[in-house]
Design an enzyme around this catalytic site. Structure first.
Site, PDB file in Angstrom:
ATOM      1  N   SER A 237      11.651  34.120 111.594  1.00 45.65           N
ATOM      2  CA  SER A 237      12.942  34.614 111.135  1.00 45.65           C
ATOM      3  C   SER A 237      12.784  35.825 110.218  1.00 45.65           C
ATOM      4  CB  SER A 237      13.682  33.510 110.373  1.00 45.65           C
ATOM      5  OG  SER A 237      13.023  33.234 109.139  1.00 45.65           O
ATOM      6  N   GLY A 241      10.065  35.894 107.246  1.00 49.14           N
ATOM      7  CA  GLY A 241       9.088  36.956 107.388  1.00 49.14           C
ATOM      8  C   GLY A 241       9.154  37.954 106.247  1.00 49.14           C
ATOM      9  N   GLU A 260       6.920  39.919 113.397  1.00 51.20           N
ATOM     10  CA  GLU A 260       7.908  40.146 114.452  1.00 51.20           C
ATOM     11  C   GLU A 260       9.083  39.261 114.092  1.00 51.20           C
ATOM     12  OE1 GLU A 260      10.258  39.120 117.025  1.00 51.20           O
ATOM     13  OE2 GLU A 260       8.615  38.271 118.214  1.00 51.20           O
ATOM     14  N   CYS A 297      13.036  35.946 121.438  1.00 50.38           N
ATOM     15  CA  CYS A 297      13.249  37.061 120.515  1.00 50.38           C
ATOM     16  C   CYS A 297      13.747  38.298 121.241  1.00 50.38           C
ATOM     17  CB  CYS A 297      11.967  37.366 119.752  1.00 50.38           C
ATOM     18  SG  CYS A 297      10.502  37.517 120.781  1.00 50.38           S
TER      19      CYS A 297
END
Length: 501
Positions: A237, A241, A260, A297
């Site tokens: 998330s 992150g 990411e 994602c």
């Protein structure tokens, strides 16, 4: 087959605390929970192993990666069984993801055998050059040291224990400490057992790989702040992150954090393509949105289209196709709750209208589609925030200029998609320079939920899609995250690293 323990430098280790898994179906199991002390043990073992592993010939590291893949395949049925229980993903999805995981390992084995990634350069000495002589200078990419990897919730194999971050780091010559995701601890343990079997078969130091399960946020924080960790790979998330990224930057010795963090992956439907095949694109979009309960994602959450009859045909086809999709189990109760909250946030936006509104509860998700005009979308940046799940938002632009303004307003993305026909080329040429500044991958006439693992792939993008716009977490280019260039000046040949001789 499960121990419920951590793998720390070749040993299965229990912890003082434990946690209970929350499977979609099947038995809940007890697992040892991580601790700061275990982080320290794993990092110390990784540092001890680094010098020997970094000096291991590339052929031996390649054989190690291939042996990991072999050992995962040996455990394939057991991995699929427990993976289905823990995540609710179907067996076909997990079998395919296992194939991708093993393929990544073998791809990196082939990549390092070819040696181009070393970027070797040599400027020979010019002792007679005036006004000053030039020394002999050779350049080589060298591994940076122990790497921390955080497992992802939505890819229990390809982005987790032995996924792309781990495979690329091991290929580079870096030991790895994995923080397993608590959504699939049993899957993580079986994969870790495969890595351990490969370590033993290849005669490598035990500290090359460790897996720490579960634990509080303090465990993850301790891992990224540990002075022996040299870089971090993360998929998850934006909030989680960013918190870890800030910790990495605040260290006495800051380290790179390759996160990411997600994306809405907008699609832009240009006029000729929409007129010719808007309904077809709508059906394809619905299929992509709802694949795997939208838990990718690269899920294309936003479709931007010029207002008019072709847009209506597109929206109706997407609505009809999404209506046929039933409830799907999400990865965790928390992810399902976040999906419902995101749905409610979008639905409450100024000017937002429901195209397909559905209800879901507990761990299930059903598709939702909404629409909003370009002006209202531009006025409310919250509408551009990711909703992790099968939700799509149609943004109707009044003309091409407003479509360009929508593109210009985007934050960083993993992907952007153009749906174009030949008559759209002029408009596409206006959009493309904007989109290439917004995304790591731009595609035409397709859907971004498939990420090819290959040399030319970029799975990353400007912030907040990722924390390092020059990196990728998929494809062979991802190995560069764990390497740094070193110049060797006037070093005798018999002292140089083997790869420079």
């Amino acid at each position: 087959m499960l121990t419920g323990k951590h793998l720390i430098a070749g040993q299965w280790v229990a912890g003082e605390a434990s946690f209970r898994s929350e499977p979609a179906h099947g038995p809940a199991r007890e697992f040892a929970a991580g601790s700061v002390a275990l982080v320290d043990q794993a990092c110390a073992a990784a540092e001890t192993a680094f010098a020997l592993y970094a000096a291991t010939p590339r052929a031996a590291r390649a054989a190690f990666l291939e042996t990991i893949a072999d050992q995962i395949e040996v455990r394939g049925e057991a991995i699929t069984e427990i993976g289905c229980q823990e995540t609710g993903l179907p067996a076909a999805r997990l079998n395919g993801e296992r194939g991708r995981t093993c393929g990544q390992l073998r791809l990196f084995a082939d990549h390092i055998r070819k040696d181009g990634y070393l970027d070797r350069r040599h400027d020979a000495a010019l002792p007679d050059r005036q006004p000053l002589p030039r020394p002999d200078i050779r350049l080589l990419q060298r591994p940076i040291g122990p790497v921390a990897v955080f497992g992802a919730s939505n890819f229990p194999l390809a982005f987790s224990t032995a996924g792309g971050d781990t495979a690329s780091a091991l290929a580079a010559g870096c030991p790895v400490v994995v923080k397993g995701h608590s959504a699939h601890p049993g899957t993580g343990e079986l994969v870790a057992a495969a890595v351990l079997a490969a370590i033993r078969a290849c005669g490598l130091p035990d500290g090359v790989f460790s897996l720490i399960q579960g634990g509080s946020r303090a465990v993850g924080q301790a891992l990224v702040q540990h002075p022996l960790i040299c870089a971090v790979g993360f998929t998850g998330s934006l909030a989680g992150g960013r918190a870890l990224f800030d910790l990495c930057a605040a260290r006495p010795e800051p380290i790179p954090f390759f996160g990411e963090l997600g994306s809405v992956n907008p699609m832009f439907l240009l006029p000729a393509a929409t007129a010719a095949r808007g309904a077809e694109i709508g059906r394809g979009w619905a299929a992509s949105l709802t694949m795997g309960a939208g838990q990718f994602c690269t899920n294309p959450g936003i479709a931007v289209v010029l207002d008019g009859p072709a847009a209506e045909a597109f929206a109706e086809a997407a609505r009809a196709a999404a209506s046929d999709v039933g409830a799907q189990v999400m990865l965790t109760d928390g992810i399902a709750a976040a999906y419902r909250a995101g749905r409610d946030r979008i639905a409450a936006g100024q000017g937002v209208q429901a195209v397909l509104s559905t209800m879901c509860d507990r761990r299930q998700a059903t598709p939702c589609l909404y629409r909003v005009c370009g002006a209202d979308w531009l006025a409310n940046h919250a509408l551009a925030e990711e909703v992790f799940g099968p939700l799509g938002l149609i943004v109707t632009a009044r003309d091409l200029d407003e479509m360009l303004a929508i593109a210009q307003s985007l934050q960083g993305q993993l992907t952007c998609t153009l749906h174009i026909d030949a008559a759209d080329s002029a408009a596409a040429r206006r959009l493309l320079p904007i989109l290439e500044r917004k995304a790591g991958r731009i595609l035409a006439n397709g859907f971004p939920t498939g990420v090819e693992v290959c040399d030319a792939m970029v799975h990353g993008g400007p912030y907040p899609a990722s924390t390092n716009f020059g990196a990728t977490s998929v494809g062979t280019l991802s190995i560069r995250r764990w390497l740094r260039p070193v110049s060797f000046q006037n070093i005798p040949v018999d002292v140089l690293p083997d790869d420079l001789v």
